[in-house]
Design an enzyme around this catalytic site. Sequence first.
Site, PDB file in Angstrom:
ATOM      1  N   ARG A  17      50.352  52.549  72.333  1.00 27.26           N
ATOM      2  CA  ARG A  17      50.037  53.169  70.967  1.00 27.26           C
ATOM      3  C   ARG A  17      49.832  52.126  69.929  1.00 27.26           C
ATOM      4  O   ARG A  17      49.969  51.088  70.020  1.00 27.26           O
ATOM      5  CB  ARG A  17      51.100  53.753  70.635  1.00 27.26           C
ATOM      6  N   GLY A  19      47.079  51.583  66.167  1.00 29.13           N
ATOM      7  CA  GLY A  19      46.435  52.379  65.065  1.00 29.13           C
ATOM      8  C   GLY A  19      45.064  53.419  65.337  1.00 29.13           C
ATOM      9  O   GLY A  19      44.766  54.259  64.603  1.00 29.13           O
ATOM     10  N   GLY A  21      45.294  55.528  67.830  1.00 30.08           N
ATOM     11  CA  GLY A  21      45.708  56.374  68.884  1.00 30.08           C
ATOM     12  C   GLY A  21      46.732  55.930  69.783  1.00 30.08           C
ATOM     13  O   GLY A  21      47.258  54.825  69.852  1.00 30.08           O
ATOM     14  N   LYS A  38      42.970  58.733  76.275  1.00 31.25           N
ATOM     15  CA  LYS A  38      43.269  58.200  74.965  1.00 31.25           C
ATOM     16  C   LYS A  38      43.027  59.255  73.847  1.00 31.25           C
ATOM     17  O   LYS A  38      41.963  59.907  73.874  1.00 31.25           O
ATOM     18  CB  LYS A  38      42.163  56.975  74.574  1.00 31.25           C
ATOM     19  N   ASP A 132      35.943  45.264  67.438  1.00 28.78           N
ATOM     20  CA  ASP A 132      37.350  44.964  67.731  1.00 28.78           C
ATOM     21  C   ASP A 132      37.725  44.339  68.985  1.00 28.78           C
ATOM     22  O   ASP A 132      38.739  44.665  69.746  1.00 28.78           O
ATOM     23  CB  ASP A 132      38.074  46.565  67.699  1.00 28.78           C
TER      24      ASP A 132
END
Length: 534
Positions: A17, A19, A21, A38, A132
């Site tokens: 888990r 930020g 989801g 997800k 990311d």
Amino acid sequence: MTDEMFGPYRLEALLGRGGMGEVHRAYDTVRERVVAIKRLPVRLAAEAEFEARFRAECALVSRLREPHVIPIHDYGEIDGRLYLDMRLVEGPDLAGLLDVQGPLPAARAVEIVAQVAAALDVAHAEGLVHRDIKPSNVLITPGAGGAGDFVYVADFGIARAVSNGSTALTATGATVGSLEYMAPERFTGGHGDHRVDVYSLGCLLFEALTGRKPFVGEGLPAMINAHLNTAPPRPSEHVPGLPDGLDAVVARGMAKDPDDRYPSAGALVGDARAALAGGALDAVTERVPAAAPTWIPSAAELAAAVPAAHGHAPPRRRRGALVLAAVLAVLVVLGGATFLLATGGSAGAPEARADPGAVPGTQQAPEVVVPTTVPATAEAPAPPVRLPATTAAPQPAPQPVPQPQPVPQPQQQPVPQPQPVPQPRVEPVQPSAPSIVGRSSYQQGVLIYLSVSYTDADGDAAGFGFRGVNGSGWAPESHPFSSPSYGRVSPGRVEYPFNHGCGQPNQISSDVEFWIYDSGGRRSASTVVHLACG
């Protein structure tokens, strides 16, 4: 505990888990297979703009055929929550691996980063930027037949869908991307291009080599300051024995200015592998005893000292010996020549006769005895005349050489010079804005592509922009031709996809205003197009 049903998926276990989801191990009851689901936060599904971008991103990612990108089976919305149906990857992520094992061997770290780079380069070629890249998004499984690691890159498309149309920080203060790996330009009001992923990849390489994050700071201001102002860290300062070349690779990958970074993820990996190949040179210095320090040039110093065109220069002592040998050789030759002159210069010279008056034990120059003519008188004979052996025979007197008479030269006639040819006057092209001359649209899957053709008299068209009108939810965007995001650019034509969920229960239609701009900031007249599925 009873398994939760999420549409056709039975959620069996929570895998993680964050930020963006939560990820579940799930069983697809329709296709009868185990998958990873997800589910994104509920708040994102309420944002129409984000939902449209999310679907467009997923459509593009699902078309990637790079083995290190996790395949997307399906995507959409169930019970008000956006979701991704992906292949389940059994194995740890890089963050967990580093927590357990600490710094990885340099060769293993570079090969893991190389597989991430392969996925990034293919995505960048399709206009996708991850934004990311971090250890928890790098999943590691055993390779086929136990041959090393096989890497998957997760979360393609999600961070990009969030960050488009927003700053690096959301209104709630949540970051789009992870602070420890974000490129400096993302803190200064811009999104950056694919080189933001190259920066994150440099951070990833440093952490894989050292087991620690590139910058450590307390709170958001400290981390932003580090990315903007602190020099990139050196892996060799934290792990003794690492090749110095890896310091240079990390430094260039994490350069503050994007123009100073590697142009691609693959270029970073190429230099990292080259640094490993030269690592054996540094191993020699590690064996020098500390009690008797000896300077040993590094590979870089050796490369700088050796002329590239001639290979390794010989040591100075050897060069001096060679010069001395050459001088001695010259002296030997000169001495031999002197000896030949003294002996008449020939092995077949007449036999020499000793001088009776010579001092015993000394050497005399050889002489040739030439007797004089004895007269018929009774006078005593004249003593013989001694001539040196090297006396040359008398030469005839030189005769004057007739000098050639000067030949009269013809008188030079002046060469006529060509007259200048008048050049036609070229009128400068007046700057003018591009003009849109045509438009059309076509459907491809869930997407509608808008195709716009244009002309540009002064040839400086630089990019395009669009926005939603008449209540449509497309936020204003502007893209240069050099980095057209998801668009396709060719001379005189631009194509751009808009996700309308065609074929889905919630498909939409919209009105889009589109324009072309040039390097001077001049915009064409806008065209408004109604886009609808079917």
